[in-house]
Design a protein around this motif. Structure first.
Motif, PDB file in Angstrom:
ATOM      1  N   ASP A  24      -0.092  64.563  96.352  1.00 28.29           N
ATOM      2  CA  ASP A  24       1.300  64.464  95.918  1.00 28.29           C
ATOM      3  C   ASP A  24       2.139  63.565  96.821  1.00 28.29           C
ATOM      4  O   ASP A  24       2.894  62.728  96.316  1.00 28.29           O
ATOM      5  N   ALA A  25       2.042  63.705  98.128  1.00 27.94           N
ATOM      6  CA  ALA A  25       2.871  62.907  99.033  1.00 27.94           C
ATOM      7  C   ALA A  25       2.315  61.498  99.235  1.00 27.94           C
ATOM      8  O   ALA A  25       3.063  60.521  99.196  1.00 27.94           O
ATOM      9  N   LEU A  26       0.991  61.384  99.435  1.00 29.04           N
ATOM     10  CA  LEU A  26       0.406  60.063  99.661  1.00 29.04           C
ATOM     11  C   LEU A  26       0.042  59.343  98.364  1.00 29.04           C
ATOM     12  O   LEU A  26      -0.144  58.132  98.366  1.00 29.04           O
ATOM     13  N   GLY A  27      -0.104  60.083  97.274  1.00 27.70           N
ATOM     14  CA  GLY A  27      -0.389  59.446  95.988  1.00 27.70           C
ATOM     15  C   GLY A  27      -1.842  59.170  95.698  1.00 27.70           C
ATOM     16  O   GLY A  27      -2.164  58.394  94.792  1.00 27.70           O
ATOM     17  N   VAL A  84      -5.930  56.476 109.231  1.00 33.43           N
ATOM     18  CA  VAL A  84      -4.884  55.475 109.053  1.00 33.43           C
ATOM     19  C   VAL A  84      -5.006  54.887 107.645  1.00 33.43           C
ATOM     20  O   VAL A  84      -6.095  54.462 107.238  1.00 33.43           O
ATOM     21  N   PHE A  85      -3.900  54.894 106.928  1.00 34.15           N
ATOM     22  CA  PHE A  85      -3.831  54.276 105.604  1.00 34.15           C
ATOM     23  C   PHE A  85      -2.968  53.027 105.689  1.00 34.15           C
ATOM     24  O   PHE A  85      -1.934  53.032 106.361  1.00 34.15           O
ATOM     25  N   LEU A 130       0.458  55.708 108.694  1.00 31.44           N
ATOM     26  CA  LEU A 130       0.647  54.737 107.628  1.00 31.44           C
ATOM     27  C   LEU A 130       0.981  53.419 108.299  1.00 31.44           C
ATOM     28  O   LEU A 130       1.858  53.364 109.173  1.00 31.44           O
ATOM     29  N   SER A 131       0.310  52.352 107.906  1.00 31.59           N
ATOM     30  CA  SER A 131       0.425  51.061 108.577  1.00 31.59           C
ATOM     31  C   SER A 131       0.704  49.954 107.579  1.00 31.59           C
ATOM     32  O   SER A 131       0.147  49.932 106.481  1.00 31.59           O
ATOM     33  N   GLN A 132       1.574  49.015 107.981  1.00 33.84           N
ATOM     34  CA  GLN A 132       1.860  47.840 107.170  1.00 33.84           C
ATOM     35  C   GLN A 132       1.915  46.632 108.095  1.00 33.84           C
ATOM     36  O   GLN A 132       2.570  46.667 109.117  1.00 33.84           O
TER      37      GLN A 132
END
Length: 136
Positions: A24-27, A84-85, A130-132
């Motif tokens: 639900d939160a990460l999809g 890590v996503f 979470l990484s961008q």
């Protein structure tokens, strides 16, 4: 020869509670939910990586009592490996996960090694980043 990661295991205390975070939160989408011997193994994945699945399972699932106890102790201490996503919109992902009630460990920030990232704890205490952006 080709090689690719197929499964990544995350130990959780409660698969249902963890689904609220990972699905639900990460999809992530649920791909499989298998019960055996009083335990469950739930696999989730992203449509962007159809060949990779994350497996949620309890410490004692498929393990001896002693091994399950040892894994439970490490999970309780919060010292198991983190995950890590990569996301394409860190701010939107951060707000969605924060709105779910997840414990925030780090708000979005630029890291000296390149990416901009943030961190949460899943319901069992595992750190999820979470990484961008660029990676080292």
């Amino acid at each position: 020869m080709t090689i690719a990661l197929q499964y990544c295991h995350i130990t959780v205390n409660d698969p249902d509670e963890s689904l609220g975070f990972y699905r639900d939160a990460l999809g992530l989408e649920v791909r499989n939910d298998v019960a055996s011997g009083g335990f469950r193994w739930v696999t989730l994945g992203s449509p962007d990586q159809p060949g990779l699945e994350i497996v949620l399972s309890e410490p004692h699932a498929g393990r001896s009592q002693a091994d399950g106890d040892a894994l439970q102790e490490l999970l309780t201490k919060g010292v198991l490996q983190h995950i890590v996503f990569r996301v394409d919109d860190l701010d939107a992902a951060f707000e969605k996960v924060r709105a779910s009630g997840a414990e925030v460990l780090q708000e979005p920030m630029e890291q000296p090694w390149g990416p901009r990232d943030c961190a949460f704890r899943d319901p069992s205490g595992t750190m999820v980043r979470l990484s961008q952006g660029p990676t080292a």
